[in-house]
Structures are given as structure tokens and as C-alpha cells.
Design a protein around this motif. Structure first.
Motif, PDB file in Angstrom:
ATOM      1  N   ARG A  40      -7.181  -3.539  -2.145  1.00  0.00           N
ATOM      2  CA  ARG A  40      -5.692  -3.751  -2.640  1.00  0.00           C
ATOM      3  C   ARG A  40      -4.716  -3.218  -1.842  1.00  0.00           C
ATOM      4  O   ARG A  40      -4.630  -1.852  -1.701  1.00  0.00           O
ATOM      5  N   VAL A  41      -4.049  -3.979  -1.599  1.00  0.00           N
ATOM      6  CA  VAL A  41      -2.902  -3.687  -0.090  1.00  0.00           C
ATOM      7  C   VAL A  41      -1.619  -2.940  -0.653  1.00  0.00           C
ATOM      8  O   VAL A  41      -1.003  -3.226  -1.885  1.00  0.00           O
ATOM      9  N   LEU A  42      -1.553  -1.736  -0.413  1.00  0.00           N
ATOM     10  CA  LEU A  42      -0.422  -0.899  -0.719  1.00  0.00           C
ATOM     11  C   LEU A  42       0.958  -1.054   0.102  1.00  0.00           C
ATOM     12  O   LEU A  42       1.934  -1.031  -0.229  1.00  0.00           O
ATOM     13  N   ALA A  43       0.496  -1.093   1.312  1.00  0.00           N
ATOM     14  CA  ALA A  43       1.566  -1.188   2.377  1.00  0.00           C
ATOM     15  C   ALA A  43       0.727  -1.870   3.646  1.00  0.00           C
ATOM     16  O   ALA A  43      -0.461  -1.966   3.792  1.00  0.00           O
ATOM     17  N   ALA A  44       1.608  -3.003   4.406  1.00  0.00           N
ATOM     18  CA  ALA A  44       1.059  -3.840   5.516  1.00  0.00           C
ATOM     19  C   ALA A  44       2.282  -3.404   6.821  1.00  0.00           C
ATOM     20  O   ALA A  44       3.303  -3.626   6.567  1.00  0.00           O
ATOM     21  N   GLY A  45       1.639  -3.140   7.786  1.00  0.00           N
ATOM     22  CA  GLY A  45       2.367  -2.978   9.095  1.00  0.00           C
ATOM     23  C   GLY A  45       2.938  -4.368   9.397  1.00  0.00           C
ATOM     24  O   GLY A  45       2.231  -5.512   9.252  1.00  0.00           O
ATOM     25  N   THR A 121       0.109   6.151   2.218  1.00  0.00           N
ATOM     26  CA  THR A 121      -0.164   4.735   2.545  1.00  0.00           C
ATOM     27  C   THR A 121       0.882   4.115   3.541  1.00  0.00           C
ATOM     28  O   THR A 121       0.463   3.256   4.315  1.00  0.00           O
ATOM     29  N   LEU A 122       2.015   4.645   3.265  1.00  0.00           N
ATOM     30  CA  LEU A 122       3.116   3.969   4.132  1.00  0.00           C
ATOM     31  C   LEU A 122       2.930   4.229   5.714  1.00  0.00           C
ATOM     32  O   LEU A 122       3.005   3.145   6.392  1.00  0.00           O
ATOM     33  N   ARG A 123       2.594   5.433   6.101  1.00  0.00           N
ATOM     34  CA  ARG A 123       2.126   5.896   7.220  1.00  0.00           C
ATOM     35  C   ARG A 123       1.050   5.217   7.727  1.00  0.00           C
ATOM     36  O   ARG A 123       0.652   5.146   8.828  1.00  0.00           O
ATOM     37  N   ALA A 124      -0.012   5.173   6.865  1.00  0.00           N
ATOM     38  CA  ALA A 124      -1.178   4.811   7.292  1.00  0.00           C
ATOM     39  C   ALA A 124      -1.301   3.230   7.662  1.00  0.00           C
ATOM     40  O   ALA A 124      -2.115   2.816   8.497  1.00  0.00           O
ATOM     41  N   ALA A 125      -0.510   2.552   6.913  1.00  0.00           N
ATOM     42  CA  ALA A 125      -0.339   1.275   7.397  1.00  0.00           C
ATOM     43  C   ALA A 125       0.147   0.900   8.747  1.00  0.00           C
ATOM     44  O   ALA A 125       0.091  -0.274   9.229  1.00  0.00           O
ATOM     45  N   ALA A 126       0.946   1.876   9.098  1.00  0.00           N
ATOM     46  CA  ALA A 126       1.251   1.906  10.358  1.00  0.00           C
ATOM     47  C   ALA A 126       0.359   2.225  11.676  1.00  0.00           C
ATOM     48  O   ALA A 126       0.884   2.210  12.960  1.00  0.00           O
TER      49      ALA A 126
END
Length: 335
Positions: A40-45, A121-126
């Protein structure tokens, strides 16, 4: 475990074109195949390959989702047969083969990593796309080692920032190019010993001056043809030129190739997407062993320049194409 929905929102790019073609659409939630996780996507780069795929020049490999998006962070909600490391409910970031601009995305378990402690999750997606790419190319093909000197072009791009930070953390001396005074200063903040404004300075002359004429050990280049000859001029004995993109074009003409022989220069490069799951899994394991401890210490973190909700993916792509950003652009998908 909560029942999963049958449908989800995702970003469609239609027949391709400019950023304006991106729009929300509805489609089925993907099912994880053997050795895959459903996230379940919380953030995507957002990355340059996404822009290229939208424009039609970077098609997905056979069997991959046609939906844009190569890196996500979120929560595991289902596991395919043969998986075992991650369980439902765990948070992961993943290098996906496609499909990241969506509420749900599948990824091979081998290409998934635990989100480092202390990161949201914001930074993890990066992390995945740029860190996989930099590790494989700069430290793999480029064989960068402590004590060597490297030039990173595009120093404030997602790739550039990652390369500067990791190279510096592993003991290299880093030089960088960027296109404005603000970006040059940002390169220095991220760890570059010197940075050059390519609009105003001759980076070949600057490199020779900095190295006392010895030249560089490695150049990491994403510009391509316009820089090819100058990159060769920058490299010293046994230097390595690593090419990861061709933003300035693919065809170099009237290039003096003699430095390759005289100074034993290696010219190499690669793309990430066509690699096998096993090959990407090897990179993932190396990152977890070598780089994840740095991230847990708060080092080499990806700077997030801007975030956009999934519905505004067109704005994210327009910003990417403007090249005014410093660091990563991320889509927020769910809380």
C-alpha cells in the motif's frame, strides 16, 4: 487483516506526451505473483526515467506494469508465494519495476528494503531508484574507492546529491557541476570539496587546477554527448567514465579518442531497469549492509525538494523538467 479493495487510483499517461497528459484513473489492484509483495503506497519518488517513459522513450520491460513509478515506500498488505522476509504490516521501501504512481504497487521481495529507523515514508520513497543507481554505477562499474577523486555532473539532481553524499561518506574527494550559484553552494553543503557553475566556468580547466594536472579517478555523467570529450580530458591515468543518462544527446562527433589509450581510461555505464531481479537483489543487500547504517545515523539522507499529491503528478513532472529543484520530488499517496 483488512479486506483489500478491488480497485485503486493511479496516474495514467495515456498515449504519452507532455506533463499535461498525466491524470488520475481507476483500475484493478494488482495481485502479487510468486516472490512479490503488494505494497500500500504511502509515497512514491519521481525520477527522470518516469519522464522518459511518459514521453515514449523508456518503455517498461516485458511483464512490468505500464504505470509510471519506480520507487515507493509503504506498508506490506499481501505476500506472494515464496516470500518470507517481510510480513503483512511491515513498512518497506522498494525499487519497483513499474506501477509506483498508484495506491497499491507490487515489487519483487528481493528489491524491497526495510525503511531505516528514523526515516518517514516520504524520505524513504526518495531512496531506492537513486541509491540503487549510484551504488551500482559509482561504486560498482566506477570502482570508486577511498582516497580517490570523483566529478559528479548534475550535482543537485536526485542522483547527484546521492552520489556526492555517498562518495564523501566513503572517503572520496568530490567535485561537482551545477547550473547556478545557489546550486553550486548546495553541492558544497552536501559534501563536495569544490563545485563549478557549468554556465560560467570551464569545468575541465577547474578540474585540472584542482588536481594539479593529475586528473580525476572517476567521472559520473548524465549529460552524454556534449560532455564526452571534456570528460575524457578530465580523467587521469586509469580513470573511469561512468555514463548513466544522455540528457544532452547520445551522439558525440569529432571526439579525440587517444586519451582512452594513452591514459588507460575505462568508459562504461548502465541502466537499472533491465537488470534481473537477482541482480537488483544483490544491490539491495549491499545497500542494506553498507549504506543503511549511515542512514540510521542521519547521514547521506535524501533532501526532498517538493511534494505533490498523486492527483498533481503533472506538476511534479513539470518541476522535474524545469531542473530548478535541488534533491528529490516525491508524490504523497496515502497517510
Amino acid at each position: 487483516m483488512a479486506t483489500l479493495p478491488q480497485e485503486m487510483s493511479y496516474v495514467a499517461h495515456g498515449a504519452g506526451g507532455g506533463p499535461e497528459v498525466l491524470a488520475l484513473a481507476r483500475g484493478p489492484v494488482p495481485e502479487p505473483k510468486a516472490d512479490e509483495l503488494l505494497i500500500r503506497v504511502l509515497a512514491a519518488g519521481v525520477n527522470r526515467p518516469d519522464v522518459a517513459q511518459r514521453g515514449g522513450s523508456y518503455p517498461p520491460p516485458p511483464g512490468a506494469s505500464p504505470v509510471l513509478g519506480l520507487e515507493v515506500a509503504g506498508e506490506v498488505v499481501a505476500c506472494g508465494a515464496g516470500t518470507g522476509r517481510f510480513r503483512v504490516g511491515e513498512r518497506v521501501c522498494a525499487l519497483a519495476n513499474g506501477g509506483g504512481y498508484a495506491e497499491y504497487c507490487v515489487a519483487p521481495e528481493a528489491q524491497c528494503l526495510p525503511i531505516p529507523e528514523g526515516l518517514d515514508t516520504l524520505r524513504a520513497a526518495a531512496l531506492p531508484e537513486t541509491y540503487f543507481t549510484v551504488w551500482a554505477n559509482l561504486f560498482g562499474h566506477g570502482r570508486l574507492r577511498a582516497g580517490e577523486t570523483v566529478l559528479v555532473h548534475g550535482g543537485t539532481s536526485g542522483i547527484g546529491v546521492t552520489a556526492i553524499q555517498l562518495a564523501e561518506a566513503f572517503g572520496a574527494t568530490v567535485l561537482a557541476t551545477a547550473g547556478s550559484a545557489d546550486k553550486v553552494e548546495a553541492c558544497r553543503r552536501f559534501g563536495a570539496k569544490a563545485a563549478f557553475n557549468y554556465r560560467e566556468q570551464d569545468f575541465v580547466a577547474e578540474v585540472k587546477n584542482f588536481t594539479g594536472g593529475r586528473g580525476l579517478d572517476v567521472v559520473l555523467d548524465m549529460v552524454g554527448a556534449p560532455y564526452f570529450a571534456r570528460n575524457l580530458q578530465c580523467l587521469g591515468l586509469d580513470g573511469r567514465l561512468v555514463m548513466i543518462a544522455f540528457l544532452g544527446g547520445t551522439t558525440a562527433e569529432k571526439v579525440d579518442l587517444r586519451p582512452i589509450m594513452v591514459r588507460r581510461i575505462t568508459v562504461t555505464g548502465s541502466t537499472m531497469r533491465p537488470r534481473t531481479t537477482a541482480q537488483k537483489g544483490e544491490i539491495a543487500r549491499a545497500l542494506e549492509e553498507q549504506v543503511w547504517p549511515l542512514l540510521r545515523q542521519g547521514r547521506c539522507l535524501p533532501p526532498v525538494h517538493a511534494t505533490f499529491p498523486l492527483s498533481r503528478a503533472a506538476e511534479a513532472h513539470a518541476l522535474m523538467e524545469s531542473s530548478t529543484h535541488i534533491g528529490k520530488i516525491v508524490l504523497t499517496v496515502a497517510e
